[in-house]
Design an enzyme around this catalytic site. Structure first.
Site, PDB file in Angstrom:
ATOM      1  N   TYR B 129       0.674  -1.133   0.042  1.00 28.73           N
ATOM      2  CA  TYR B 129      -0.038   0.036  -0.025  1.00 28.73           C
ATOM      3  C   TYR B 129       0.897   1.174   0.036  1.00 28.73           C
ATOM      4  CZ  TYR B 129      -3.606   3.124   0.548  1.00 28.73           C
ATOM      5  OH  TYR B 129      -4.502   4.262   0.531  1.00 28.73           O
ATOM      6  N   GLN B 190     -10.322   0.235   0.562  1.00 26.37           N
ATOM      7  CA  GLN B 190     -10.911  -0.692  -0.584  1.00 26.37           C
ATOM      8  C   GLN B 190      -9.869  -1.304  -1.082  1.00 26.37           C
ATOM      9  OE1 GLN B 190     -11.768   2.451  -0.277  1.00 26.37           O
ATOM     10  NE2 GLN B 190     -11.459   3.722  -1.956  1.00 26.37           N
ATOM     11  N   ASN B 213      -3.415   5.960   5.816  1.00 30.24           N
ATOM     12  CA  ASN B 213      -4.168   6.673   6.872  1.00 30.24           C
ATOM     13  C   ASN B 213      -4.952   5.865   7.939  1.00 30.24           C
ATOM     14  OD1 ASN B 213      -6.597   5.875   5.610  1.00 30.24           O
ATOM     15  ND2 ASN B 213      -6.972   7.773   4.565  1.00 30.24           N
ATOM     16  N   SER B 236       4.044   9.682  12.753  1.00 31.82           N
ATOM     17  CA  SER B 236       5.585   9.467  12.672  1.00 31.82           C
ATOM     18  C   SER B 236       6.136  10.419  13.969  1.00 31.82           C
ATOM     19  CB  SER B 236       6.261   9.967  11.510  1.00 31.82           C
ATOM     20  OG  SER B 236       7.489   9.805  11.385  1.00 31.82           O
ATOM     21  N   GLU B 326      10.175   5.789  17.231  1.00 30.57           N
ATOM     22  CA  GLU B 326      10.297   5.270  15.781  1.00 30.57           C
ATOM     23  C   GLU B 326      11.712   5.609  15.335  1.00 30.57           C
ATOM     24  OE1 GLU B 326       7.782   7.304  13.050  1.00 30.57           O
ATOM     25  OE2 GLU B 326       8.278   5.878  11.463  1.00 30.57           O
ATOM     26  N   HIS B 327      12.157   6.990  15.585  1.00 28.03           N
ATOM     27  CA  HIS B 327      13.458   7.272  15.168  1.00 28.03           C
ATOM     28  C   HIS B 327      14.196   7.754  16.318  1.00 28.03           C
ATOM     29  CE1 HIS B 327      10.529   8.253  11.552  1.00 28.03           C
ATOM     30  NE2 HIS B 327      11.650   7.362  10.952  1.00 28.03           N
ATOM     31  N   ASP B 360      15.666   8.328   5.731  1.00 27.47           N
ATOM     32  CA  ASP B 360      14.327   8.443   5.061  1.00 27.47           C
ATOM     33  C   ASP B 360      14.517   8.010   3.741  1.00 27.47           C
ATOM     34  OD1 ASP B 360      12.757   8.893   7.320  1.00 27.47           O
ATOM     35  OD2 ASP B 360      12.742  11.183   6.728  1.00 27.47           O
ATOM     36  N   GLU B 414      -1.733 -35.917  28.885  1.00 22.07           N
ATOM     37  CA  GLU B 414      -2.696 -34.816  28.447  1.00 22.07           C
ATOM     38  C   GLU B 414      -3.866 -35.533  27.987  1.00 22.07           C
ATOM     39  OE1 GLU B 414      -0.547 -32.460  25.615  1.00 22.07           O
ATOM     40  OE2 GLU B 414       0.585 -31.367  26.903  1.00 22.07           O
ATOM     41  N   HIS B 419      -2.513 -39.520  20.039  1.00 23.16           N
ATOM     42  CA  HIS B 419      -1.039 -38.998  20.044  1.00 23.16           C
ATOM     43  C   HIS B 419      -0.327 -40.257  20.786  1.00 23.16           C
ATOM     44  CE1 HIS B 419      -3.150 -34.977  19.318  1.00 23.16           C
ATOM     45  NE2 HIS B 419      -1.740 -34.519  19.336  1.00 23.16           N
TER      46      HIS B 419
END
Lengths: 437, 437
Positions: B129, B190, B213, B236, B326-327, B360, B414, B419
């Site tokens: 995206y 969408q 967004n 950010s 983040e940075h 960046d 168990e 098993h």
């Protein structure tokens, strides 16, 4: 059980509908889970006690949320030495495998004079969800906790529901062996909420892992972003690729080892021999007559079981890749060439003497694996789930002169003037200070 | 902007409220996003065209969803050679760094005679995206697509909205350089729905990555489980640790490079020198008078900016770890000892000549990084996001005899009889066949 033969004209339609039925289902518990999470966030311990009384029929006060060291000690004393030894063998093998996953930090200086690298750092705290009641599996405790400890996580909180106050002592023994630091008698969405948001008694964690029912899965989905989670666990599944060189009863037992988990579990046989499909199917029926969990296993097998007859192993592997199973058994004489062509599977078990159940307990690789065809993009639980990466970048004046101008050009093209200036103002300063540069 | 001094009595309360304000916010778009996803799932291309006309004011027919090779070619021809060169330098450096992330498969045989290992396999298809309109960043295309290509992903679909039909030619040039195989002029929830569920034109992918967004973030959250996603991107942020040996204007520009992203962006200075805090604050004010994006940057700085005055770098690093930025910029004489103590940060930038803006664009490490304090548990985008692991386990009769009995003991404990039987029946067969074993 659905039987499909690749030579029949209806195969592709039948197989596609099988694929669709194995995608994750929407469980329609979004709203009750959201309400529980909101209650836990708002009321903390009070909500935990009220919800535990409601769902687990266990009256609690905040000071009783955690198991005490004495309670854990006492539980361990109830476990037989043979079982403690089995647990220790399993834990040792799981530790040993997961240590091979530990990644190395990287660091290098390139032609432009920039130093770049990546550091792997363990999370501060992890939360382990362990299902309770009939599905209280000590093996799950080992599989969830050991990778976290191997990764270097210091704080390991575990939540396990104790319906009617009942706890499996082996679960506590497994938690102690695996290095869990806190154990709470809370389950369901409320446990996930407590670990995500924290309460007066339970400090929040950074990531929540472990399988659970539909409420637990939905709660993990809803807290995702606030904390990390592992993948959303769906019903367990196995695909067994086998030919008639293995005793059909063994293959039947492997299929039923999945089917006995729960009614939604999915067991699939793929074989190039139609007559072997018949004998395995008959063996499944025979075992279903005597298994202790036959009611569950029968429902699973009849509803979700599948037998796919193909022309050859090429087709078998192709269908297995499309099914993207959680577990894949290659019960054939020469499994290695088939393994090389597996693209989508959580874990693969090679050879007639290596059934999936070995991997559930004592193999070493993790048994918390991607279900519902998510092996297309997801992986089993690992040390990577308990670490994160920090990249770094260092460079002096000369490196900035080499690569800075391209950064300025791109920042300018993106309309981000301060980005461009933060580079170009440094380049300007360098030019002023070293007029001959 | 919020200024706090660690020597003041109100510091801890003020800092805690800063932390809380930086946690992920609930965006209250769950329902409209769920409706859009359902519409896309139900109507496919028809929904994409209708929603694109509605949100992007762009009338579309299904045959116009994808950019044609000619359209891409034409767009690239509009880009200046200087910019194409800058793009190529960036792409080359990003490729080069991400290649160092490529993990190695493991395989070993242990004392018990079991062979264990782990294979890393690229996803079949990834969806990228890319935000459109004012935030159409070619650098994001490189940062999203290149790790996927380096990982070995064959099919790379990209969705980018083109509001009013406008596309940044540099975005298409970046996609071509990065090896994107399909580009669609669709955005928002969408686009996420189309990539997750597929439409007549867009085949579904296995994992969706890239920032967006609130609608995009919520859509990714809702399709998680059906496909993989990267972390949910929030606003950010940057933390700059600096002393007065750096020109205050440079530090001001670094803070504003975050602030100019959007009004929710968060820029924080931590410094042991109160007077330097003053001069940087004044420099920010001065730059805000002249920056092209000053309206956005000013709102961000005034609402979300922070200046923290501490006693020493120890305290600075401790606060930075709690902020889990983040940075993180370490604008000091000797940044390496500080780096060693960073536990929670997406990416770190060391030294006065290595501002975050370099990272960046042209640094090499990824700029898609964990926001909203999720660096506590999450990592930047990487080749790992486009690969998954398959573990395997192989063993013959002797190995089964060594470890099988412990598996039988645990399975029995168990209550999983099938098993236990799938192991014990094999052990029985071995005993019968080799009476002297």
């Amino acid at each position: 059980m659905k039987r499909l033969d690749i030579r029949d004209s209806g195969f592709e339609a039948g197989f596609s509908s099988l694929l669709a039925s194995r995608e994750e289902q929407s469980d329609k518990v979004n709203e009750p889970v959201a309400a529980i999470l909101a209650q836990v966030r708002r009321e903390g311990d009070t909500a935990l006690c009220a919800l535990t009384e409601k769902f687990d029929r266990l009256p609690l006060t905040p000071d009783k949320l955690a198991f005490t060291a004495d309670e854990i000690e006492q539980a361990c004393a109830e476990v037989s030495p043979e079982l403690l030894e089995a647990l220790d063998l399993a834990a040792t093998r799981i530790e040993s495998f997961h240590k091979t996953q530990l990644p190395k930090d990287t660091r290098y200086t390139d032609d432009a004079g920039m130093t770049l690298g990546m550091r792997w750092i363990p999370l501060d705290a992890a939360g382990l969800y362990v299902p309770g009641g009939k599905a209280a599996y000590p093996s799950s405790v080992l599989m969830n906790a050991i990778p976290a400890r191997v990764a270097g996580v210091q704080r390991l909180a575990m939540c396990v529901p104790t319906p009617d106050g009942i706890i499996n002592p082996l679960v506590l023994a497994a938690a102690r062996r695996a290095g869990v630091t806190e154990i709470y008698r809370v389950g369901g969405a409320q446990a996930v909420g407590a670990m995500a948001y924290g309460t007066q008694t339970i400090s929040p964690v950074d990531r929540i892992v472990g399988p659970g029912n539909a409420y637990v899965a939905e709660a993990k989905r809803q807290v995702f972003g606030h904390v990390g989670i592992d993948s959303i666990a769906g019903p367990s599944d196995v695909v067994v690729i086998a030919d008639s060189n293995t005793d059909p009863r063994l293959i039947a037992l492997d299929l039923l080892a999945q089917a006995e988990h729960d009614e939604e579990a999915q067991a699939t046989l793929i074989t190039p021999e139609a007559s072997f499909a018949d004998t395995v199917t008959a063996a499944v029926e025979a075992e279903l007559k005597v298994l202790t969990r036959s009611a569950i296993a029968r429902t699973s097998w009849e509803r979700n079981g599948a037998v796919l007859v193909v022309r050859n192993f090429d087709e078998a592997i192709e269908l297995a890749n499309r099914l993207a199973p959680e577990h894949l058994e290659l019960m054939v004489d020469d499994p290695e060439p088939l393994l090389a062509r597996v693209r989508h599977a959580g874990a693969v078990f090679l050879g007639r003497y290596c059934p999936e159940a070995v991997g559930d307990y004592v193999g070493g690789p993790n048994h918390v694996l991607p279900t519902s065809r998510t092996a297309r993009f997801a992986s089993g639980l690992s040390v990577f789930d308990f670490m994160k990466r920090t990249t770094f970048l260092a460079g002096g004046p000369e490196a900035l002169k080499r690569i800075g101008p391209a950064g300025v050009a791109l920042a300018t093209a993106e309309g981000l003037e301060a980005h461009a200036l933060s580079i170009s103002a440094r380049l300007d300063a360098l030019t002023k200070n070293t007029p001959n540069a």
